[in-house]
Design a protein around this motif. Structure first.
Motif, PDB file in Angstrom:
ATOM      1  N   ALA A   1      22.350  27.215  92.108  1.00 35.04           N
ATOM      2  CA  ALA A   1      22.202  26.083  91.424  1.00 35.04           C
ATOM      3  C   ALA A   1      23.248  25.630  90.523  1.00 35.04           C
TER       4      ALA A   1
ATOM      5  N   ASP B   1      24.507  23.396  87.740  1.00 38.62           N
ATOM      6  CA  ASP B   1      24.417  22.409  86.401  1.00 38.62           C
ATOM      7  C   ASP B   1      25.345  21.201  86.618  1.00 38.62           C
TER       8      ASP B   1
ATOM      9  N   THR C   1      20.771  20.957  92.440  1.00 40.75           N
ATOM     10  CA  THR C   1      21.410  20.247  91.244  1.00 40.75           C
ATOM     11  C   THR C   1      20.725  19.212  90.646  1.00 40.75           C
TER      12      THR C   1
ATOM     13  N   VAL D   1      12.291  23.612  88.742  1.00 45.11           N
ATOM     14  CA  VAL D   1      13.282  24.665  88.976  1.00 45.11           C
ATOM     15  C   VAL D   1      12.523  26.100  88.482  1.00 45.11           C
TER      16      VAL D   1
ATOM     17  N   ILE E   1      16.172  31.212  92.651  1.00 41.42           N
ATOM     18  CA  ILE E   1      17.538  30.760  92.386  1.00 41.42           C
ATOM     19  C   ILE E   1      18.315  32.135  92.359  1.00 41.42           C
TER      20      ILE E   1
ATOM     21  N   ALA F   1      23.270  30.953  89.451  1.00 37.50           N
ATOM     22  CA  ALA F   1      23.376  29.474  88.671  1.00 37.50           C
ATOM     23  C   ALA F   1      24.502  29.344  87.919  1.00 37.50           C
TER      24      ALA F   1
ATOM     25  N   LEU G   1      26.422  27.243  85.167  1.00 38.74           N
ATOM     26  CA  LEU G   1      26.295  26.484  84.056  1.00 38.74           C
ATOM     27  C   LEU G   1      27.373  25.896  83.392  1.00 38.74           C
TER      28      LEU G   1
ATOM     29  N   LYS H   1      18.403  23.530  81.357  1.00 35.37           N
ATOM     30  CA  LYS H   1      19.364  24.556  81.431  1.00 35.37           C
ATOM     31  C   LYS H   1      18.793  25.959  81.341  1.00 35.37           C
TER      32      LYS H   1
ATOM     33  N   LEU I   1      17.000  27.248  84.089  1.00 40.67           N
ATOM     34  CA  LEU I   1      17.907  27.923  85.087  1.00 40.67           C
ATOM     35  C   LEU I   1      18.310  29.302  84.701  1.00 40.67           C
TER      36      LEU I   1
ATOM     37  N   ALA J   1      17.318  32.282  87.286  1.00 39.28           N
ATOM     38  CA  ALA J   1      18.446  32.858  88.240  1.00 39.28           C
ATOM     39  C   ALA J   1      18.532  34.227  88.102  1.00 39.28           C
TER      40      ALA J   1
ATOM     41  N   VAL K   1      23.513  34.526  86.325  1.00 38.90           N
ATOM     42  CA  VAL K   1      23.795  33.451  85.739  1.00 38.90           C
ATOM     43  C   VAL K   1      25.312  33.509  85.334  1.00 38.90           C
TER      44      VAL K   1
END
Length: 251
Positions: free
Chosen positions: A98, A100, A121, A159, A164, A167, A169, A191, A194, A198, A201
């Motif tokens: 992912a 961001d 995305t 999401v 995922i 991610a 971010l 956010k 995510l 995920a 991260v």
């Protein structure tokens, strides 16, 4: 209307039109000019705006995770490139990634090889960048457009159904106490989705954002597996963050 919500709305107005008067904000938010002036003073103290006669302007629009219509990578381009290359070392074929919205994640997309990969995305610039790369499976959540990004409950719900793996971010600010924060609530839930979904991260933030604080926190530092930044981050700050268990890659 509570002060935090007013501050978010003031910042949203400024991002759309770059400057605003006290009178305009007073009418839009249905509060007194005195209240607006107090709000503007607080936002100025946080470095988000600059007061001008009769109103305010954005202090540093490129730092808010919302990209300008012209080249969004002009400022701090060397730092963004360094961070992007560091991020790419964590991406391998067949990953589910992912990206961001933001200028650093856009640089990641620009440098991403056309290899078997799934990329999720919500950034329209990143979408445009990845469309020609036909080996990359591009996944775009639903939602409504807020400047260069998609947001809303549809995007958040979608999401949360995904597996995922990694991610990446963006954030307006990184602070030991407040964690990762942004200026407005428009993208908070996306956010957070995510972060919760995920397996790994990554925060991708240039060194100018460390020690800063924005209005709304979307993740604590304990929720981030790796912070990727550039060599401009001082050794003292690196040690402060590592001292509380934050995994930082830089320089």
């Amino acid at each position: 209307m509570n002060p935090i919500r007013r501050h978010e709305m003031i910042m949203a107005v400024l991002l759309n039109q770059k400057d605003v008067t006290v009178h305009e904000l007073s009418e839009k938010l249905q509060v007194t000019g005195k209240t607006i002036r107090e709000d503007l003073s607080k936002l100025e103290e946080q470095g988000l705006i600059q007061r001008v006669h009769g109103g305010a302007v954005l202090a540093q629009s490129d730092q808010f995770g919302i990209l300008p219509s012209k080249d969004p990578l002009d400022k701090y381009s060397e730092e963004k490139t360094e961070i992007a290359l560091r991020a790419l070392s964590h991406i391998v074929p067949d990953d589910i990634v992912a990206l961001d919205g933001g200028s650093t994640t856009l640089e990641i997309a620009r440098r991403l090889a056309n290899m078997p990969l799934t990329v999720i995305t919500n950034d329209v610039y990143i979408i445009s960048e990845l469309v020609p790369k036909d080996h990359i499976r591009l996944v775009v959540p639903g939602g409504y457009r807020v400047r260069n990004m998609l947001a809303g409950p549809e995007a958040v719900a979608y999401v949360k159904t995904l597996n995922i793996q990694k991610a990446f971010l963006s954030a307006t600010a990184v602070n030991i106490e407040q964690g990762l924060s942004i200026y407005t609530g428009d993208f908070i839930e996306y956010k957070q989705a995510l972060v919760s979904t995920a397996s790994l991260v990554y925060a991708v933030v240039d060194h100018h954002k460390f020690g800063q604080t924005a209005l709304r926190t979307f993740a604590s530092l304990q929720e981030v597996d790796v912070v990727l930044t550039d060599k401009g981050l001082s050794a003292e700050i690196v040690e402060q963050f590592r001292g509380i268990g934050v995994n930082i890659e830089c320089g």
